[in-house]
Design a protein around this motif. Structure first.
Motif, mmCIF file in Angstrom:
data_model
loop_
_atom_site.group_PDB
_atom_site.id
_atom_site.type_symbol
_atom_site.label_atom_id
_atom_site.label_comp_id
_atom_site.label_asym_id
_atom_site.label_seq_id
_atom_site.Cartn_x
_atom_site.Cartn_y
_atom_site.Cartn_z
ATOM 1 N N PRO A 16 -7.546 25.395 -27.734
ATOM 2 C CA PRO A 16 -6.055 26.391 -27.406
ATOM 3 C C PRO A 16 -6.422 27.807 -27.749
ATOM 4 O O PRO A 16 -6.010 28.750 -27.214
ATOM 5 N N ALA A 17 -7.270 28.102 -28.685
ATOM 6 C CA ALA A 17 -7.820 29.439 -28.777
ATOM 7 C C ALA A 17 -8.395 30.345 -27.622
ATOM 8 O O ALA A 17 -8.112 31.354 -27.254
ATOM 9 N N LEU A 18 -9.284 29.417 -26.851
ATOM 10 C CA LEU A 18 -9.807 29.964 -25.615
ATOM 11 C C LEU A 18 -8.757 29.919 -24.591
ATOM 12 O O LEU A 18 -8.919 31.081 -23.893
ATOM 13 N N PHE A 19 -7.587 29.197 -24.524
ATOM 14 C CA PHE A 19 -6.819 29.206 -23.559
ATOM 15 C C PHE A 19 -6.013 30.435 -23.729
ATOM 16 O O PHE A 19 -5.600 31.125 -22.726
ATOM 17 N N VAL A 20 -5.298 30.590 -24.929
ATOM 18 C CA VAL A 20 -4.626 31.720 -25.254
ATOM 19 C C VAL A 20 -5.375 33.092 -24.880
ATOM 20 O O VAL A 20 -4.601 34.012 -24.488
ATOM 21 N N ALA A 21 -6.513 33.044 -25.384
ATOM 22 C CA ALA A 21 -7.322 34.216 -25.282
ATOM 23 C C ALA A 21 -7.416 34.831 -23.796
ATOM 24 O O ALA A 21 -7.219 35.661 -23.296
ATOM 25 N N ARG A 43 -14.487 42.226 -23.716
ATOM 26 C CA ARG A 43 -14.380 42.640 -25.148
ATOM 27 C C ARG A 43 -13.108 42.036 -25.694
ATOM 28 O O ARG A 43 -12.959 41.554 -26.644
ATOM 29 N N ARG A 44 -11.994 42.212 -24.833
ATOM 30 C CA ARG A 44 -10.575 41.841 -25.407
ATOM 31 C C ARG A 44 -10.497 40.385 -25.310
ATOM 32 O O ARG A 44 -10.153 39.653 -26.189
ATOM 33 N N LEU A 45 -11.465 39.538 -24.232
ATOM 34 C CA LEU A 45 -11.351 38.045 -24.485
ATOM 35 C C LEU A 45 -12.159 37.999 -25.539
ATOM 36 O O LEU A 45 -11.617 36.863 -26.466
ATOM 37 N N ALA A 46 -13.216 38.402 -26.023
ATOM 38 C CA ALA A 46 -14.006 37.895 -27.265
ATOM 39 C C ALA A 46 -13.256 38.102 -28.364
ATOM 40 O O ALA A 46 -13.317 37.203 -29.468
ATOM 41 N N VAL A 47 -12.473 39.322 -28.557
ATOM 42 C CA VAL A 47 -11.634 39.490 -29.896
ATOM 43 C C VAL A 47 -10.743 38.519 -29.907
ATOM 44 O O VAL A 47 -10.184 38.043 -30.962
ATOM 45 N N ASN A 48 -9.783 38.394 -28.940
ATOM 46 C CA ASN A 48 -8.700 37.457 -28.929
ATOM 47 C C ASN A 48 -9.296 35.993 -29.086
ATOM 48 O O ASN A 48 -8.523 35.458 -29.828
ATOM 49 N N PHE A 49 -10.580 35.407 -28.640
ATOM 50 C CA PHE A 49 -10.973 34.161 -28.975
ATOM 51 C C PHE A 49 -11.359 34.171 -30.354
ATOM 52 O O PHE A 49 -10.911 33.019 -31.232
ATOM 53 N N MET A 50 -11.829 35.406 -31.062
ATOM 54 C CA MET A 50 -12.280 35.069 -32.411
ATOM 55 C C MET A 50 -11.204 35.206 -33.523
ATOM 56 O O MET A 50 -11.347 34.381 -34.485
ATOM 57 N N VAL A 51 -10.046 35.847 -33.058
ATOM 58 C CA VAL A 51 -8.945 35.884 -33.694
ATOM 59 C C VAL A 51 -8.214 34.579 -33.600
ATOM 60 O O VAL A 51 -7.844 33.994 -34.725
#
Length: 89
Positions: A16-21, A43-51
């Motif tokens: 779910p984190a990957l899909f939302v990111a 970078r935005r994808l990586a930050v969103n996934f980590m959050v």
């Protein structure tokens, strides 16, 4: 549990984190003018996934279960806040 089972469980937890990111990053150019370069989008994808992953792990630690609706609501809010923060930077 063997290693393959562990990998599938972790993948299911973080999906779910990957899909939302990915969805937030893909829709970001609709609101950003001019469109950011590819490295900024990555970078935005990586930050969103980590959050998102941190929120899901915190939800698992706090509730003792995966898949609670409160955790998914927190995931959506945290990723949206991270996306907005990155867009303002």
């Amino acid at each position: 549990m063997d290693f393959v089972g562990l990998v599938w469980h972790v993948a299911g937890l973080l999906a779910p984190a990957l899909f939302v990111a990915a969805a937030l990053t893909a829709l970001a150019p609709l609101f950003d003018r001019p469109m950011p370069p590819a490295r900024v989008m990555l970078r935005r994808l990586a930050v969103n996934f980590m959050v998102g992953a941190a929120v899901l792990l915190a939800g698992l630690a706090l509730t003792g279960r995966d898949g609670k609706m409160a955790t998914y609501a927190a995931l959506a809010l945290a990723c949206a806040a991270a996306q907005a923060w990155q867009a303002r930077r």
